[in-house]
Design a protein around this motif. Sequence first.
Motif, PDB file in Angstrom:
ATOM      1  N   LEU A 288       0.801  -1.217   0.000  1.00 11.81           N
ATOM      2  CA  LEU A 288       0.000   0.000   0.000  1.00 11.81           C
ATOM      3  C   LEU A 288       0.836   1.271   0.000  1.00 11.81           C
ATOM      4  N   ASP A 289       2.128   1.153  -0.202  1.00 12.18           N
ATOM      5  CA  ASP A 289       3.006   2.314  -0.099  1.00 12.18           C
ATOM      6  C   ASP A 289       3.448   2.863  -1.446  1.00 12.18           C
ATOM      7  N   GLY A 290       2.828   2.388  -2.512  1.00 12.04           N
ATOM      8  CA  GLY A 290       3.299   2.845  -3.814  1.00 12.04           C
ATOM      9  C   GLY A 290       2.202   2.900  -4.854  1.00 12.04           C
ATOM     10  N   ASP A 291       2.592   2.979  -6.105  1.00 15.68           N
ATOM     11  CA  ASP A 291       1.668   3.134  -7.212  1.00 15.68           C
ATOM     12  C   ASP A 291       1.128   1.775  -7.651  1.00 15.68           C
ATOM     13  N   GLY A 292       0.219   1.235  -6.841  1.00 14.54           N
ATOM     14  CA  GLY A 292      -0.370  -0.064  -7.155  1.00 14.54           C
ATOM     15  C   GLY A 292       0.643  -1.188  -7.155  1.00 14.54           C
ATOM     16  N   ARG A 293       1.556  -1.166  -6.221  1.00 10.83           N
ATOM     17  CA  ARG A 293       2.695  -2.085  -6.246  1.00 10.83           C
ATOM     18  C   ARG A 293       2.329  -3.470  -5.724  1.00 10.83           C
ATOM     19  N   TRP A 294       2.791  -4.504  -6.449  1.00  9.25           N
ATOM     20  CA  TRP A 294       2.718  -5.887  -6.006  1.00  9.25           C
ATOM     21  C   TRP A 294       4.143  -6.415  -5.841  1.00  9.25           C
ATOM     22  N   HIS A 295       4.321  -7.206  -4.776  1.00  8.63           N
ATOM     23  CA  HIS A 295       5.669  -7.684  -4.450  1.00  8.63           C
ATOM     24  C   HIS A 295       5.675  -9.201  -4.318  1.00  8.63           C
ATOM     25  N   CYS A 296       6.737  -9.841  -4.829  1.00  2.26           N
ATOM     26  CA  CYS A 296       6.922 -11.281  -4.693  1.00  2.26           C
ATOM     27  C   CYS A 296       7.914 -11.558  -3.577  1.00  2.26           C
ATOM     28  N   ALA A 297       7.452 -12.240  -2.517  1.00  3.99           N
ATOM     29  CA  ALA A 297       8.324 -12.534  -1.384  1.00  3.99           C
ATOM     30  C   ALA A 297       9.365 -13.597  -1.725  1.00  3.99           C
ATOM     31  N   LEU A 298       9.090 -14.448  -2.711  1.00  6.07           N
ATOM     32  CA  LEU A 298      10.030 -15.502  -3.085  1.00  6.07           C
ATOM     33  C   LEU A 298      11.201 -14.948  -3.890  1.00  6.07           C
TER      34      LEU A 298
END
Length: 357
Positions: A288-298
């Motif tokens: 929720l801290d960016g421009d629609g950002r999705w992050h992969c933990a792997l």
Amino acid sequence: MARRRRQGDADPVGAACYFLRTGGAACRKSHTSLAEAGLVVVAVPEGDTATVEAVYAALVEAADDGHRPHLGASLIGRECARDIWYVWRWATRGVQDGRVLRLFRHGQDEERRLAEDLRLAGVTVVDRTDDGRQWSFSDLGGHFGGSMDGAVLGLLEAPKAWHVWECKTANTRAFAAIRKNGVEKEKPEHWVQMQCYMHWSGMERAYYTVVNKDSDEIYAERVRYDRSAALAAIDRARGIIESREPPPYINERPMYYLCKSCQHRGVCREGLPPLTHCRTCAFSEARLDGDGRWHCALQHKNLSLEEQRAGCAQYRVISGLEAREQEDVEKLMAVFGARTIESTVDDEGDPDDPLTF
């Protein structure tokens, strides 16, 4: 002695014209068959559908997958949180019905028509930005938002007040219910959608219009801004966006009326696997801290939209989305009294809750 030629003899085109002009009376009177008159009659089967089906298939082929990067304000007022979460996570395919896609297009066409009619009546309608796009809003780090149909000024009921404008269409039954009960009671998802738009835009009124698809009658209602409702909707969106697993069922009965025609029924109730990509993978999460950002933990990286749609070989399905054995599904359905296990797609939804666009 040569026989006098009757009208239509040995002249197929003339025979056709003469037959149509006389309604076939000449042929019947002279006992002349259509074949003898030079006509070939081809029976037309009732209900030809091949071309129509080709049109529907072409519409499906041309449509996108229906998966939006963000969670839309038009969804957040739906009754079932699990339904909203499935859409957000792209768990199932979008609309795959050409007829329903035409209904969507009809709603868009009606929006343009009504905008023109409002302008004709002297109302100012601002439905596009300077670069030709709809007015859009974004919240929660770019993950929640929507595009309003427009803003209007000069309504006779309140000439000096800007209003969020929302345009819908409905069949006669749904139209009558909205007119009788009002949008907040009859279509709470539309009411919540407008609350979000008023909150983001700063306008304190909305102008809700519904066009009857059967009669072209217009219903209009002014809606007041409710700050607590708007904030509650945003909080609900936050919870859905941050949820790593499907929310609880809206009802434990698989044959609950909202579940019977839900597009996610196969995954939600019948044990079918979800679509395979990053949105249904346990390693990905929305930040929720960016421009629609999705992050992969792997892989310890941000994911582009293209990467989210493609997925990777290390995919691991989210807990709660695993496919179930058919035997287990049948046992579950049997417990709740379901006679058959079937997936239905019905754009009209529950009989008491017709879908509007």
